[in-house]
Design a protein around this motif. Structure first.
Motif, PDB file in Angstrom:
ATOM      1  N   GLY A   1       6.133   3.759  10.009  1.00  0.00           N
ATOM      2  CA  GLY A   1       7.337   2.962   9.869  1.00  0.00           C
ATOM      3  C   GLY A   1       7.888   3.004   8.458  1.00  0.00           C
ATOM      4  N   ARG A   2       7.000   2.830   7.469  1.00  0.00           N
ATOM      5  CA  ARG A   2       7.456   2.879   6.081  1.00  0.00           C
ATOM      6  C   ARG A   2       7.927   4.277   5.705  1.00  0.00           C
ATOM      7  NH1 ARG A   2       2.504   0.162   2.997  1.00  0.00           N
ATOM      8  NH2 ARG A   2       1.412   1.050   4.778  1.00  0.00           N
ATOM      9  N   TYR A   3       7.266   5.288   6.255  1.00  0.00           N
ATOM     10  CA  TYR A   3       7.679   6.658   5.949  1.00  0.00           C
ATOM     11  C   TYR A   3       9.068   6.943   6.512  1.00  0.00           C
ATOM     12  CZ  TYR A   3       8.207  11.652   6.640  1.00  0.00           C
ATOM     13  OH  TYR A   3       8.718  12.915   6.677  1.00  0.00           O
ATOM     14  N   VAL A   4       9.306   6.553   7.768  1.00  0.00           N
ATOM     15  CA  VAL A   4      10.606   6.826   8.392  1.00  0.00           C
ATOM     16  C   VAL A   4      11.717   6.091   7.653  1.00  0.00           C
ATOM     17  CG1 VAL A   4      11.972   6.492  10.482  1.00  0.00           C
ATOM     18  CG2 VAL A   4       9.638   7.358  10.650  1.00  0.00           C
ATOM     19  N   ARG A   5      11.493   4.802   7.340  1.00  0.00           N
ATOM     20  CA  ARG A   5      12.526   4.047   6.617  1.00  0.00           C
ATOM     21  C   ARG A   5      12.777   4.639   5.236  1.00  0.00           C
ATOM     22  NH1 ARG A   5       9.678  -0.258   9.092  1.00  0.00           N
ATOM     23  NH2 ARG A   5       8.423  -0.531   7.203  1.00  0.00           N
ATOM     24  N   GLY A   6      11.706   5.006   4.538  1.00  0.00           N
ATOM     25  CA  GLY A   6      11.878   5.603   3.218  1.00  0.00           C
ATOM     26  C   GLY A   6      12.557   6.951   3.279  1.00  0.00           C
ATOM     27  N   GLN A   7      12.200   7.764   4.281  1.00  0.00           N
ATOM     28  CA  GLN A   7      12.797   9.090   4.401  1.00  0.00           C
ATOM     29  C   GLN A   7      14.270   9.011   4.728  1.00  0.00           C
ATOM     30  OE1 GLN A   7      10.956  12.142   3.895  1.00  0.00           O
ATOM     31  NE2 GLN A   7      13.083  12.745   3.705  1.00  0.00           N
ATOM     32  N   VAL A   8      14.647   8.078   5.591  1.00  0.00           N
ATOM     33  CA  VAL A   8      16.073   7.899   5.908  1.00  0.00           C
ATOM     34  C   VAL A   8      16.842   7.480   4.659  1.00  0.00           C
ATOM     35  CG1 VAL A   8      17.704   6.476   7.210  1.00  0.00           C
ATOM     36  CG2 VAL A   8      15.694   7.416   8.351  1.00  0.00           C
ATOM     37  N   SER A   9      16.262   6.598   3.861  1.00  0.00           N
ATOM     38  CA  SER A   9      16.930   6.181   2.617  1.00  0.00           C
ATOM     39  C   SER A   9      17.089   7.354   1.667  1.00  0.00           C
ATOM     40  CB  SER A   9      16.130   5.056   1.949  1.00  0.00           C
ATOM     41  OG  SER A   9      16.014   3.931   2.795  1.00  0.00           O
ATOM     42  N   VAL A  10      16.045   8.178   1.543  1.00  0.00           N
ATOM     43  CA  VAL A  10      16.122   9.358   0.675  1.00  0.00           C
ATOM     44  C   VAL A  10      17.223  10.301   1.152  1.00  0.00           C
ATOM     45  CG1 VAL A  10      14.882  11.437  -0.061  1.00  0.00           C
ATOM     46  CG2 VAL A  10      13.730   9.231  -0.088  1.00  0.00           C
ATOM     47  N   MET A  11      17.297  10.536   2.451  1.00  0.00           N
ATOM     48  CA  MET A  11      18.305  11.441   3.001  1.00  0.00           C
ATOM     49  C   MET A  11      19.720  10.941   2.725  1.00  0.00           C
ATOM     50  SD  MET A  11      16.276  12.111   6.573  1.00  0.00           S
ATOM     51  CE  MET A  11      17.701  12.701   7.474  1.00  0.00           C
ATOM     52  N   LEU A  12      19.952   9.637   2.930  1.00  0.00           N
ATOM     53  CA  LEU A  12      21.295   9.092   2.715  1.00  0.00           C
ATOM     54  C   LEU A  12      21.691   9.147   1.241  1.00  0.00           C
ATOM     55  CD1 LEU A  12      21.206   5.989   5.104  1.00  0.00           C
ATOM     56  CD2 LEU A  12      22.275   8.212   5.505  1.00  0.00           C
ATOM     57  N   ILE A  13      20.760   8.821   0.350  1.00  0.00           N
ATOM     58  CA  ILE A  13      21.058   8.866  -1.086  1.00  0.00           C
ATOM     59  C   ILE A  13      21.363  10.294  -1.524  1.00  0.00           C
ATOM     60  CG2 ILE A  13      20.055   8.554  -3.383  1.00  0.00           C
ATOM     61  CD1 ILE A  13      18.561   6.142  -2.276  1.00  0.00           C
ATOM     62  N   LEU A  14      20.553  11.257  -1.076  1.00  0.00           N
ATOM     63  CA  LEU A  14      20.776  12.646  -1.483  1.00  0.00           C
ATOM     64  C   LEU A  14      22.050  13.212  -0.865  1.00  0.00           C
ATOM     65  CD1 LEU A  14      17.148  14.089  -1.377  1.00  0.00           C
ATOM     66  CD2 LEU A  14      18.514  13.494  -3.377  1.00  0.00           C
ATOM     67  N   ALA A  15      22.357  12.808   0.376  1.00  0.00           N
ATOM     68  CA  ALA A  15      23.607  13.273   0.993  1.00  0.00           C
ATOM     69  C   ALA A  15      24.804  12.810   0.178  1.00  0.00           C
ATOM     70  CB  ALA A  15      23.697  12.761   2.433  1.00  0.00           C
TER      71      ALA A  15
ATOM     72  N   LEU B   1      10.949   5.267  -3.208  1.00  0.00           N
ATOM     73  CA  LEU B   1      11.229   4.862  -1.828  1.00  0.00           C
ATOM     74  C   LEU B   1      10.079   5.159  -0.875  1.00  0.00           C
ATOM     75  CD1 LEU B   1      14.976   5.911  -1.493  1.00  0.00           C
ATOM     76  CD2 LEU B   1      14.035   3.644  -1.928  1.00  0.00           C
ATOM     77  N   LEU B   2       9.355   6.248  -1.140  1.00  0.00           N
ATOM     78  CA  LEU B   2       8.226   6.601  -0.280  1.00  0.00           C
ATOM     79  C   LEU B   2       6.889   6.259  -0.918  1.00  0.00           C
ATOM     80  CD1 LEU B   2       9.317  10.023   1.243  1.00  0.00           C
ATOM     81  CD2 LEU B   2       9.100   7.856   2.414  1.00  0.00           C
TER      82      LEU B   2
END
Length: 354
Positions: free
Chosen positions: A206-220, A296-297
């Motif tokens: 759960g923490r990995y998925v939430r952190g990964q989504v945040s990383v993706m949005l910030i980098l996008a 984030l992760l």
């Protein structure tokens, strides 16, 4: 040599585990849609439960969740299509000019060395122009030809696209019941330990998925803004694609970098494109690895880069491209398993007595 009853049980479980892994390696293509559906159901289950608490029936909630996920995937695919549809016409018009410039430069360099020669790139130029031609009839002919030669692969892909949502829907409907039935098969004296282990896995994922989504949005957002400030016409689709594609380590970043270099070379036709992409993507990579991902992760995954590459190759070999997407979540679970195995090993007689 006498084998204790406890060791016999452990040996039996080890044999079952090895047999399951061997069977999975044989049935990889068959298991792939079920594995993907199980992963999607696990990810979408909290949303369905929340909708159910809002008095939305589970069938409707499962349908809404699957539809929203499908829309998101189609949106990502449309980004790729938009980049290609914008880049290919530019390639068709600009590559002959680039080849002519290259021909003149090579001839000038050869003349400096005292070589009187002229490079003939006409046939190569004609071949590239034909390959990049935007004739829809020719593309349709190639598509039909590919469908005839690889019909079985096309049928498998189409079947999986239909089967995976159906499997995900039924898994979401019966998720609680399936979990309870599976847990009821666990020996009574092992249920507490298994429950703690599954809770740890669920927390890390759960923490990995939430952190990964945040990383993706910030980098996008970063890559889109960075390329836009550098003057790229395709800044938005390339930047968003690069940010979302970092979900696949190394591969996603490499594809985004390649698209940016290609679009920059066609637009600017100078070394400015190379420097601009190097600066934007270099800063992005450093920020991701040293600031964004650690914050984030954190240490939720903690996988060594060599192990990440191995997981990507292994899951890609077993389950294709979908396996590459599932490699890191599987690595997170593997990390939990290894931690528990090390704790058991250090307290076992095998370690204490040598």
């Amino acid at each position: 040599m006498q084998i204790s009853e406890a060791n016999k049980i452990r040996l039996a479980w080890l044999v079952l585990l090895l047999g399951a892994l061997w069977l999975a390696s044989l049935l990889g293509p068959v298991l792939m849609p079920f594995l993907v559906a199980l992963t999607l159901a696990y990810a979408l289950h909290p949303a369905v439960e929340r909708l159910w608490r809002w008095r939305i029936p589970r069938p409707a909630g499962a349908t809404i969740a699957i539809v929203l996920l499908s829309v998101a995937l189609v949106a990502i695919g449309s980004l790729i299509v938009s980049v290609l549809s914008s880049t290919l016409p530019q390639l068709q018009h600009q590559i002959p000019l680039l080849l002519s410039s290259m021909n003149n430069w090579l001839s000038a360099q050869a003349a400096r060395l005292g070589l009187q020669t002229q490079f003939d790139l006409t046939s190569f130029k004609h071949m590239l122009t034909q390959s990049l031609s935007g004739n829809p009839q020719r593309w349709a002919g190639q598509l039909l030809s590919s469908a005839r030669t690889g019909g079985s692969t096309l049928i498998v892909v189409a079947g999986n696209l239909i089967l995976i949502p159906v499997l995900t829907f039924y898994l979401l409907l019966d998720w609680q019941s399936l979990m309870q039935r599976g847990f009821s098969l666990v020996p009574l004296n092992r249920r507490e330990a298994l429950q703690a282990f599954l809770a740890e896995c669920d927390s890390i994922l759960g923490r990995y998925v939430r952190g990964q989504v945040s990383v993706m949005l910030i980098l996008a957002a970063y890559y889109a803004i960075g390329l836009s400030l550098a003057g790229f016409q395709l800044a938005l689709p390339i930047g968003v694609f690069t940010g979302l594609a970092v979900f696949v380590p190394y591969v996603g970043f490499g594809l985004g970098l390649l698209l940016a270099l290609l679009a920059g070379a066609l637009q600017f036709q100078s070394f400015y494109a190379l420097w601009a992409v190097a600066v934007v993507y270099g800063i992005g990579q450093v920020a991701e690895s040293m600031v964004i991902t650690p914050r984030l992760l954190g240490g939720q995954i903690g996988l060594h880069p060599l192990l990440v590459i191995f997981l990507l190759l292994a899951f890609g070999q077993l389950f294709g491209f979908v396996g590459v997407l599932l490699a890191l979540p599987a690595g997170a679970l593997l990390l939990v398993v290894v931690r528990h195995a090390l704790v058991w090993y250090r307290t076992s007689s095998l370690f204490l007595r040598g």
